[in-house]
Motif scaffolding. Structure first.
Motif, PDB file in Angstrom:
ATOM      1  N   TYR A 634      -0.888   1.565 -37.369  1.00 30.31           N
ATOM      2  CA  TYR A 634      -1.802   0.577 -36.946  1.00 30.31           C
ATOM      3  C   TYR A 634      -2.428   0.670 -35.448  1.00 30.31           C
ATOM      4  O   TYR A 634      -3.466   0.937 -35.141  1.00 30.31           O
ATOM      5  N   ALA A 635      -1.406   0.591 -34.560  1.00 30.91           N
ATOM      6  CA  ALA A 635      -1.852   0.866 -32.907  1.00 30.91           C
ATOM      7  C   ALA A 635      -2.418   2.272 -32.816  1.00 30.91           C
ATOM      8  O   ALA A 635      -1.698   3.135 -33.570  1.00 30.91           O
ATOM      9  N   PRO A 636      -3.125   2.285 -31.862  1.00 30.09           N
ATOM     10  CA  PRO A 636      -3.622   3.789 -31.624  1.00 30.09           C
ATOM     11  C   PRO A 636      -2.214   4.811 -31.248  1.00 30.09           C
ATOM     12  O   PRO A 636      -1.316   4.110 -30.659  1.00 30.09           O
ATOM     13  N   ASP A 637      -2.249   6.101 -31.797  1.00 22.48           N
ATOM     14  CA  ASP A 637      -1.653   6.858 -31.308  1.00 22.48           C
ATOM     15  C   ASP A 637      -1.847   7.497 -30.088  1.00 22.48           C
ATOM     16  O   ASP A 637      -3.042   7.815 -29.506  1.00 22.48           O
ATOM     17  N   LEU A 638      -1.008   7.288 -28.966  1.00 25.55           N
ATOM     18  CA  LEU A 638      -0.984   7.357 -27.809  1.00 25.55           C
ATOM     19  C   LEU A 638      -1.303   8.851 -27.465  1.00 25.55           C
ATOM     20  O   LEU A 638      -1.821   9.029 -26.121  1.00 25.55           O
ATOM     21  N   ARG A 639      -0.633   9.744 -28.175  1.00 26.02           N
ATOM     22  CA  ARG A 639      -1.104  11.162 -27.705  1.00 26.02           C
ATOM     23  C   ARG A 639      -2.604  11.619 -28.105  1.00 26.02           C
ATOM     24  O   ARG A 639      -2.899  12.568 -27.559  1.00 26.02           O
ATOM     25  N   ALA A 640      -3.287  10.758 -28.770  1.00 21.94           N
ATOM     26  CA  ALA A 640      -4.729  10.957 -28.993  1.00 21.94           C
ATOM     27  C   ALA A 640      -5.563   9.920 -28.238  1.00 21.94           C
ATOM     28  O   ALA A 640      -6.686  10.026 -28.268  1.00 21.94           O
ATOM     29  N   SER A 641      -4.928   9.181 -27.396  1.00 25.75           N
ATOM     30  CA  SER A 641      -5.752   8.088 -26.599  1.00 25.75           C
ATOM     31  C   SER A 641      -6.173   8.420 -25.266  1.00 25.75           C
ATOM     32  O   SER A 641      -5.484   9.183 -24.502  1.00 25.75           O
ATOM     33  N   PRO A 642      -7.280   8.245 -24.919  1.00 26.99           N
ATOM     34  CA  PRO A 642      -7.733   8.567 -23.535  1.00 26.99           C
ATOM     35  C   PRO A 642      -7.160   7.624 -22.371  1.00 26.99           C
ATOM     36  O   PRO A 642      -7.260   8.175 -21.306  1.00 26.99           O
ATOM     37  N   ILE A 643      -6.812   6.550 -22.793  1.00 25.88           N
ATOM     38  CA  ILE A 643      -6.381   5.565 -21.930  1.00 25.88           C
ATOM     39  C   ILE A 643      -5.290   6.162 -20.966  1.00 25.88           C
ATOM     40  O   ILE A 643      -5.385   5.835 -19.657  1.00 25.88           O
ATOM     41  N   PRO A 644      -4.108   6.593 -21.600  1.00 29.03           N
ATOM     42  CA  PRO A 644      -2.987   7.277 -20.404  1.00 29.03           C
ATOM     43  C   PRO A 644      -3.539   8.265 -19.655  1.00 29.03           C
ATOM     44  O   PRO A 644      -2.675   8.520 -18.707  1.00 29.03           O
ATOM     45  N   LEU A 645      -4.915   8.840 -19.697  1.00 28.49           N
ATOM     46  CA  LEU A 645      -5.319   9.862 -18.877  1.00 28.49           C
ATOM     47  C   LEU A 645      -5.569   9.045 -17.493  1.00 28.49           C
ATOM     48  O   LEU A 645      -5.645   9.877 -16.394  1.00 28.49           O
ATOM     49  N   SER A 646      -5.755   7.989 -17.537  1.00 27.04           N
ATOM     50  CA  SER A 646      -6.452   7.378 -16.224  1.00 27.04           C
ATOM     51  C   SER A 646      -5.307   6.388 -15.929  1.00 27.04           C
ATOM     52  O   SER A 646      -4.917   5.382 -16.245  1.00 27.04           O
ATOM     53  N   VAL A 647      -4.880   6.462 -14.401  1.00 28.59           N
ATOM     54  CA  VAL A 647      -3.809   5.472 -13.718  1.00 28.59           C
ATOM     55  C   VAL A 647      -4.379   4.070 -13.877  1.00 28.59           C
ATOM     56  O   VAL A 647      -3.558   3.253 -14.451  1.00 28.59           O
ATOM     57  N   GLU A 676       3.922   5.422 -14.339  1.00 33.69           N
ATOM     58  CA  GLU A 676       3.665   6.650 -14.279  1.00 33.69           C
ATOM     59  C   GLU A 676       4.594   7.572 -15.024  1.00 33.69           C
ATOM     60  O   GLU A 676       4.164   8.683 -15.624  1.00 33.69           O
ATOM     61  N   ALA A 677       5.736   7.479 -15.244  1.00 30.46           N
ATOM     62  CA  ALA A 677       6.669   7.918 -15.934  1.00 30.46           C
ATOM     63  C   ALA A 677       6.173   7.804 -17.378  1.00 30.46           C
ATOM     64  O   ALA A 677       6.340   9.132 -18.106  1.00 30.46           O
TER      65      ALA A 677
END
Length: 695
Positions: A634-647, A676-677
């Protein structure tokens, strides 16, 4: 409001369900309902058999079953729930207990009530499970919410009648299970035993006013405060240490069954808090009433009897699975029995009069115990089952040989039908400070076991599932049909010699109830685990099911991600079938492989990634985003999400709640270094996934 009520009553008078006033759902209807026109209770009737006497759709003509109508539910995160049907109207609570009333024939939405959890208690979004069902009584719909409210809503108008707060502000309790109704009372339990010092209880309320009638605690409190009743004083003798500081657990988060013949309510009680008995009860003890079938007087809430399936529970082998009532011939005598197939892998048959164990046998692979000793009613445990001599792999694991998805019983075939599972678990408390263990502040998963158990990616072949037909008289398997994936959907059976169940591949299947022959299958367009129901509108029999992939399975990462249902791309629908139905579905989005984002410019710090993995586990991110950061559907897969690329983007979403209205909770307590971790952990998992796909 009065005008709307009058319109509702007029509509019932002329409804396609027939002439006459609206059906009164009360003890008389829920005790038997031999006509089968309605599916007015969680298990259709009080006995929780999930059996319908309807046979218009049967083994001979089910091949002609086809779609009659559907309703898209685009904004619902989870539709894995049990619907009801009264007077041709289908009611269900999807997502965060959003109640829907839908015309069972046309699929038209009649009204919708949203308790707006994200506004009232946004922190509760961290639970993410949604609602497993609701109840109907004398023109009212009842549902529990994640923030601990019990709501009564007018079935005709969708307007709130009353609201009762069943939990305490700031505690770890929440509601996902369906209420039950009887004797003008509505009863509800709660979950939360993994997230804080929770002492389980159930509460009964007046169904018309919401006034509390009685409350029964499952585990004893601090002896210095005195005990609420003799049952708690008795239970306290089976605990050691200062158990009350840990809550004890025993939450009744799912199964409850009312028995009109004895005027009793049976409770299926939960696991210990924490799971590890070495912490909560260091001197041992059975720890009543954990993992038990507990019988109470329905009018007063007073203790009658109990049977404990797992004395001294230490594996999360809760007994929160359905308790099905029947009368059957055993050794030449008619016995009123209760059938129960909990997580631990044994099928129990109990005498309802006094709780006496009649029989118990393994229905799945079980290694934690050799057998159940019928003379004592206690399990004969295997060496090191309690991981006292170090880590151990045992069957079943904490997800159980049978989870909450309902089983069914067909009195014609004499068989119980179980969505069974073969799954092992890894148990270890290595590295855990048993003597000084304590709950962390905030909503964090804590079971007293090694954190490694919940932070590593799980293998895709960890579990298999099957539709199991079980003879409760002989305690033997009648037939077994392997089903795809690790989970099987809830089950419905009928007088048409049918058993129906949906599966993770997206099929709704109909089998012969007597021998398991597959007779019909329909592609729902998305994996589904909700149980179907059947009812009449006019002279036509319908079958309805909620189709959609979510409802706790997303937490299991790779184990459920392998089914290929990604995020919000696939549908969530109420789908209704009839013989020779004429509706057609729009084409669904195809299943898509994951494409992890590899950022060559991001330098992964191994220490930060390890710290991020611990934060990810502690903050219970797995509920939505999956074990090992592998999203299960259901929730986005964080490995394929662009959001964690941006602080800035990651901070806005995770800490500041930028996507709160879409169901993503905020974690305001997270520091910059923890965020950050987590970014380093997510990037590490994305790179590992990409490298593995190349290999």
């Amino acid at each position: 409001m009065l005008k709307m009520r009058h319109l509702y009553l007029i509509a019932c008078l002329f409804s396609s369900a027939g002439w006459g006033s609206a059906t009164v759902v009360d003890n008389n209807l829920l005790a038997s309902d031999p006509e089968g026109a309605n599916w007015a209770g969680y298990g259709r009737t009080f006995d929780e058999q999930r059996y319908s006497p309807l046979d218009q759709i049967n083994a001979d003509n089910v091949k002609n079953l086809s779609l009659a109508s559907y309703l898209d539910l685009a904004d619902m995160h989870s539709v894995t729930t049990v619907p009801l049907a009264v007077d041709g109207i289908v009611y269900f609570a999807a997502g965060y207990s959003v109640i829907h009333a839908v015309d069972g024939k046309t699929g038209k939405l009649l009204w919708r009530y949203d308790p707006e959890l994200w506004k009232t208690h946004p922190d509760m979004l961290r639970r993410a499970w949604g609602s497993r069902g609701l109840a109907f009584w004398k023109g009212h719909i009842y549902v529990g919410t994640m923030d601990g409210r019990l709501l009564a809503v007018d079935a005709g108008t969708g307007e709130l009648v009353w609201s009762a707060t069943t939990t305490e502000e700031g505690d770890s309790r929440y509601i996902t299970g369906a209420p039950r109704v009887f004797n003008d009372k509505v009863i509800i339990g709660h979950g939360g035993a993994e997230y804080g010092a929770v002492r389980g209880y159930v509460t009964a309320y007046d169904a018309m006013t919401g006034k509390q009638a009685w409350r029964f605690y499952i585990t004893p409190g601090n002896p210095a405060d005195g005990f609420e009743n003799e049952a708690m004083a008795m239970a306290a003798k089976t605990w050691t240490g200062e158990w009350w500081k840990f809550g004890g657990g025993g939450t009744v988060w799912n199964a409850m069954t009312y028995d009109p013949e004895y005027n009793r309510i049976y409770l299926g009680t939960g696991n210990g808090a924490p799971w590890n008995r070495k912490i909560r009860s260091p001197g041992g003890g059975d720890n009543l009433f954990l993992c038990s079938v507990l019988a109470l007087d329905a009018d007063t809430g007073e203790y009658v009897w109990h049977y404990q399936t797992n004395p001294g529970e230490t594996w999360d082998y809760n007994s929160s699975m359905d308790m099905v009532l029947a009368t059957m011939e055993l050794e030449g005598k008619q016995r009123k029995v209760l059938m129960h197939a909990p997580k631990n892998g044994f099928f129990y048959v109990l005498d309802r009069e006094d709780g006496q164990l009649i029989s118990a046998e393994k229905f799945a692979k079980v290694t934690w115990a050799e057998k159940i000793d019928l003379s004592t009613g206690r399990p004969v445990e295997s060496p090191n089952a309690r991981y006292e001599d170090g880590p151990v792999l045992i069957w079943p694991g904490d997800t159980g040989a049978h989870s909450w998805h309902p089983m069914a019983f067909n009195p014609q075939t004499g068989l119980a039908y179980i969505p069974a599972r073969e799954v092992f678990g890894y148990y270890s408390d290595e590295g855990v400070d048993i003597e000084n263990w304590a709950y962390e502040p905030g909503f964090q998963f804590a079971n007293g076991l090694s954190t490694k158990v919940r932070s590593e990616e799980v293998p895709t072949d960890l579990a298999t599932s099957a539709l199991l037909a079980w003879n409760p008289v002989t305690q033997q398997e009648a037939w077994r049909i392997p089903t795809p994936g690790a989970f099987g959907g809830g089950i419905m059976t009928s007088a048409g010699n049918l058993v129906m169940q949906a599966d993770p591949e997206g099929k709704l299947n109909a089998y012969r109830a007597d021998n398991g022959e597959l007779l019909w299958s329909y592609d729902l367009g998305v994996g589904s685990l909700s149980p179907p129901i059947t009812y009449l509108v006019g002279d036509t029999q319908y079958v309805s099911i909620l189709a959609g992939w979510a409802g706790s399975v997303q937490a299991f990462g790779a184990l459920t991600a392998k089914e290929g249902w990604v995020g919000r791309q696939q549908p969530r629908r109420l789908m209704t079938f009839a013989l020779n139905g004429k509706a057609e579905l729009p084409k669904s989005q195809p299943q898509q492989p994951l494409s992890p984002i590899v950022d060559a410019g991001f330098k992964i710090d191994a220490q930060k990634a390890a710290r991020g993995q611990a934060v990810y586990a502690a903050k219970n991110c797995i509920i939505c985003h999956g074990v090992g950061a592998v999203a299960g559907g259901y929730a986005p897969d964080l490995r394929a999400s662009p959001i964690p690329l941006s602080v800035a983007g990651f901070t806005a979403v995770v800490r500041e709640g930028a996507l709160l209205q879409r169901g993503m909770p905020s974690f305001s307590e997270l520091r910059d270094d923890e965020l950050e971790a987590m970014r380093h952990y997510i990037r590490r998992r994305a790179h590992e996934t990409a490298a593995a796909s190349v290999d």
